[in-house]
Design an enzyme around this catalytic site. Structure first.
Site, mmCIF file in Angstrom:
data_model
loop_
_atom_site.group_PDB
_atom_site.id
_atom_site.type_symbol
_atom_site.label_atom_id
_atom_site.label_comp_id
_atom_site.label_asym_id
_atom_site.label_seq_id
_atom_site.Cartn_x
_atom_site.Cartn_y
_atom_site.Cartn_z
ATOM 1 N N LEU A 127 -19.563 8.132 16.283
ATOM 2 C CA LEU A 127 -19.735 6.916 15.474
ATOM 3 C C LEU A 127 -19.668 7.226 13.981
ATOM 4 O O LEU A 127 -19.952 8.345 13.552
ATOM 5 C CB LEU A 127 -21.052 6.219 15.808
ATOM 6 C CG LEU A 127 -22.390 6.912 15.535
ATOM 7 C CD1 LEU A 127 -22.789 6.856 14.075
ATOM 8 C CD2 LEU A 127 -23.470 6.253 16.376
ATOM 9 N N ARG A 128 -19.249 6.217 13.218
ATOM 10 C CA ARG A 128 -19.208 6.340 11.756
ATOM 11 C C ARG A 128 -20.389 5.611 11.166
ATOM 12 O O ARG A 128 -20.757 4.531 11.651
ATOM 13 C CB ARG A 128 -17.929 5.700 11.188
ATOM 14 C CG ARG A 128 -16.664 6.433 11.522
ATOM 15 C CD ARG A 128 -15.471 5.518 11.358
ATOM 16 N NE ARG A 128 -15.551 4.382 12.292
ATOM 17 C CZ ARG A 128 -14.738 3.341 12.267
ATOM 18 N NH1 ARG A 128 -13.792 3.261 11.357
ATOM 19 N NH2 ARG A 128 -14.865 2.366 13.138
ATOM 20 N N LYS A 178 -15.405 17.863 19.199
ATOM 21 C CA LYS A 178 -16.034 17.181 18.049
ATOM 22 C C LYS A 178 -15.572 17.806 16.726
ATOM 23 O O LYS A 178 -15.183 17.111 15.784
ATOM 24 C CB LYS A 178 -17.556 17.246 18.201
ATOM 25 C CG LYS A 178 -18.340 16.684 17.038
ATOM 26 C CD LYS A 178 -18.202 15.194 16.917
ATOM 27 C CE LYS A 178 -18.547 14.751 15.510
ATOM 28 N NZ LYS A 178 -19.541 13.779 15.361
ATOM 29 N N CYS A 234 -21.213 14.467 7.609
ATOM 30 C CA CYS A 234 -20.464 15.078 8.712
ATOM 31 C C CYS A 234 -19.239 15.876 8.279
ATOM 32 O O CYS A 234 -19.188 17.082 8.478
ATOM 33 C CB CYS A 234 -20.052 14.008 9.715
ATOM 34 S SG CYS A 234 -21.466 13.376 10.607
HETATM 35 C C1 UDX Z 1 -17.281 10.828 10.252
HETATM 36 C C2 UDX Z 1 -16.332 10.632 11.451
HETATM 37 O O1 UDX Z 1 -15.386 9.600 11.130
HETATM 38 C C3 UDX Z 1 -17.135 10.250 12.704
HETATM 39 O O2 UDX Z 1 -16.259 10.166 13.823
HETATM 40 C C4 UDX Z 1 -18.173 11.327 12.947
HETATM 41 O O3 UDX Z 1 -18.988 10.970 14.056
HETATM 42 C C5 UDX Z 1 -19.055 11.513 11.722
HETATM 43 O O4 UDX Z 1 -18.235 11.802 10.585
HETATM 44 P P1 UDX Z 1 -18.662 9.222 8.601
HETATM 45 O O5 UDX Z 1 -19.194 10.469 7.984
HETATM 46 O O6 UDX Z 1 -19.614 8.124 8.904
HETATM 47 O O7 UDX Z 1 -17.911 9.564 9.985
HETATM 48 O O8 UDX Z 1 -17.570 8.638 7.599
HETATM 49 P P2 UDX Z 1 -16.009 8.335 7.611
HETATM 50 O O9 UDX Z 1 -15.780 6.895 7.738
HETATM 51 O O10 UDX Z 1 -15.294 9.224 8.560
HETATM 52 O O11 UDX Z 1 -15.617 8.762 6.120
HETATM 53 C C6 UDX Z 1 -15.843 10.099 5.670
HETATM 54 C C7 UDX Z 1 -15.412 10.250 4.242
HETATM 55 O O12 UDX Z 1 -13.999 10.237 4.142
HETATM 56 C C8 UDX Z 1 -15.912 9.162 3.279
HETATM 57 O O13 UDX Z 1 -16.368 9.784 2.082
HETATM 58 C C9 UDX Z 1 -14.685 8.334 2.999
HETATM 59 O O14 UDX Z 1 -14.710 7.738 1.722
HETATM 60 C C10 UDX Z 1 -13.594 9.390 3.081
HETATM 61 N N1 UDX Z 1 -12.267 8.831 3.416
HETATM 62 C C11 UDX Z 1 -12.061 8.200 4.609
HETATM 63 C C12 UDX Z 1 -11.210 8.997 2.525
HETATM 64 O O15 UDX Z 1 -11.364 9.587 1.443
HETATM 65 N N2 UDX Z 1 -9.975 8.491 2.871
HETATM 66 C C13 UDX Z 1 -9.747 7.856 4.053
HETATM 67 O O16 UDX Z 1 -8.599 7.445 4.293
HETATM 68 C C14 UDX Z 1 -10.824 7.698 4.938
#
Ligand code: UDX
Length: 411
Positions: A127-128, A178, A234
């Site tokens: 999950l995000r 993962k 994460c």
């Molecule tokens: C992530 C994984 O997506 C999820 O599957 C896992 O369980 C936990 O880690 P999360 O940390 O909640 O989830 O955030 P996510 O939506 O993945 O974004 C991570 C980072 O990447 C954010 O800082 C976001 O701003 C950045 N991001 C995301 C980008 O810079 N560009 C993108 O295109 C997408």
């Protein structure tokens, strides 16, 4: 039944108060407490009396060398072993390095007082934050790493209502899936950040480029938005731990190291962009919009804002911060400093400012009234770490606009 050892968190959640900002979570927890489907305790013994299957969801933070710190997993395993009262299936939900199920088994065997049977399985969580409830109930897939028929039966029953693909494998593979997923997501982001850099150098248009590659169904549009880099609890820690897993196994990890190093440079590049217009930041007033690592969360762990604000303070600027949710968490994570001010109103935060830096694409920012913004600022300069505005439109409104992927002489 949930067991929690932190008394402050336990007291909050037991009364239906959620100590983090996560859409829909508080409602769901309160409904579940009311319908008596959810209860909390600080005693592992209670849980062992209550359940046959135990999901281990403790943190596996980044240790000093980058490797995952498994001390919380160890401590839970010891606690379970010392109190075990009958067969249990222990399910690793936490993100753990490949081979942790063996370590868990060894710890359990060392501390078990009687010859009681147990199994270990790995069902990683994908999950995000900010979308946790929807993602949890509607996952793209469920990975089930098991090594006994009994574990398979129990997990089949638990996950029977999930209609997504279920991938049955062994625990080692599930543990690795993962990290392999998060490593791939991080790689996509660093790759698009590298593309933004070549657009800046050549005058190519980053938005069309992203659209152009994203339309290829093999590449896809998700997770290729360039910007100030990935943060959160994460991706940064999992990439570091994944690098360590390769090192431990003497397998080349150059690709992952580059993903990590591209990401680490992004917050510094924001400051470089700012300084290409304002060489000396001393006594300048800079607004920062977006302290959370992404929208819809109050989480600031590994958020680019921590580095950017710290660098601005180092350069002796005064920083005006705004975030719709994350101000309190930021205050807890960042040493108090008289040169940082916090605002509830995004427009008030830019008053008399020499520049505005945007670090999170909160919906509020997407609909900014540009006229009002410009009137309040001392100097209409925007350094946009998330590329939320259309360059032509914002420049038409009289702003100097700098974003990742825009050619240097525009910057
Ligand atoms: C992530 C994984 O997506 C999820 O599957 C896992 O369980 C936990 O880690 P999360 O940390 O909640 O989830 O955030 P996510 O939506 O993945 O974004 C991570 C980072 O990447 C954010 O800082 C976001 O701003 C950045 N991001 C995301 C980008 O810079 N560009 C993108 O295109 C997408």
């Amino acid at each position: 039944m949930c067991v929690e050892s932190n008394q402050a968190i336990l007291s909050d959640v037991s009364s239906g108060k959620i100590p983090i900002f996560e859409p829909e979570l508080e409602t769901l927890v309160n409904q579940s407490i009311e319908s008596k489907k959810l209860q909390f305790t600080d005693q592992i013994k209670d849980v062992l009396e209550f359940a046959e299957v135990i999901f281990i969801c403790v943190g596996t933070p980044q240790g000093e060398t980058g490797k995952a710190d498994l001390s919380q997993i160890e401590s839970v395993a010891i606690d379970i072993a010392e109190n075990l009262n009958g067969y249990k299936l222990l399910v690793e939900k936490s993100t753990v390095p490949v081979g942790t199920h063996i370590r868990l088994k060894n710890t359990m065997s060392t501390y078990l007082k009687d010859n009681i049977g147990f199994d270990i399985a790995c069902v990683p969580e994908f999950l995000r934050e900010g979308n946790a409830i929807k993602d949890f109930f509607n996952p793209d897939r469920v990975i089930l790493g098991v090594e006994s028929e009994n574990s398979r039966q129990l997990l089949t029953d638990i996950y029977r209502k999930f209609e997504c693909p279920k991938i049955w494998t062994n625990p080692a593979t599930a543990e690795l899936i993962k990290y392999a997923s998060n490593g791939f997501l991080a790689m996509k982001i660093s790759y698009s950040n590298m593309l933004a850099d070549i657009c800046e150098a050549t005058g190519a248009d980053i938005d069309s480029l992203i659209e152009g590659i994203g339309q290829d169904s093999r590449i896809g549009k998700a997770f290729i938005n360039p910007g100030v880099g990935y943060g959160g609890s994460c991706l940064p820690k999992d990439v570091s731990a994944f690098i360590d897993i390769f090192d431990q196994n003497n397998v080349n990890n150059g690709l992952l190291k580059e993903v990590d190093s591209i990401n680490r440079l992004r917050p510094h590049r924001i400051i470089t962009k700012l300084k290409s217009s304002i060489q000396n930041l001393a006594n300048k007033r800079i607004a920062v919009w977006g302290l959370a690592f992404k929208p819809n969360t109050d989480d600031v762990r590994n958020a680019p804002s921590l580095e950017v604000v710290s660098k601005l303070i180092e350069e002796k600027a005064t920083v005006n911060c705004h975030d719709p949710q994350a101000t309190n968490q930021f205050k807890k994570a960042f040493n108090q400093n008289s040169n940082i001010n916090f605002y509830d109103d995004m427009y008030e935060s830019v008053r008399e400012c020499d520049a505005l830096i945007i670090l999170t694409e909160w919906p509020d920012y997407l609909s900014t009234k540009l006229g009002e913004l410009k009137d309040k600022m001392n100097n209409p300069l925007i350094v946009d770490g998330r590329g939320i505005f259309k360059p032509s439109e914002i420049q038409k409104s009289g702003f100097e606009y700098k974003a990742f992927g825009l050619k240097e002489n525009n910057n």
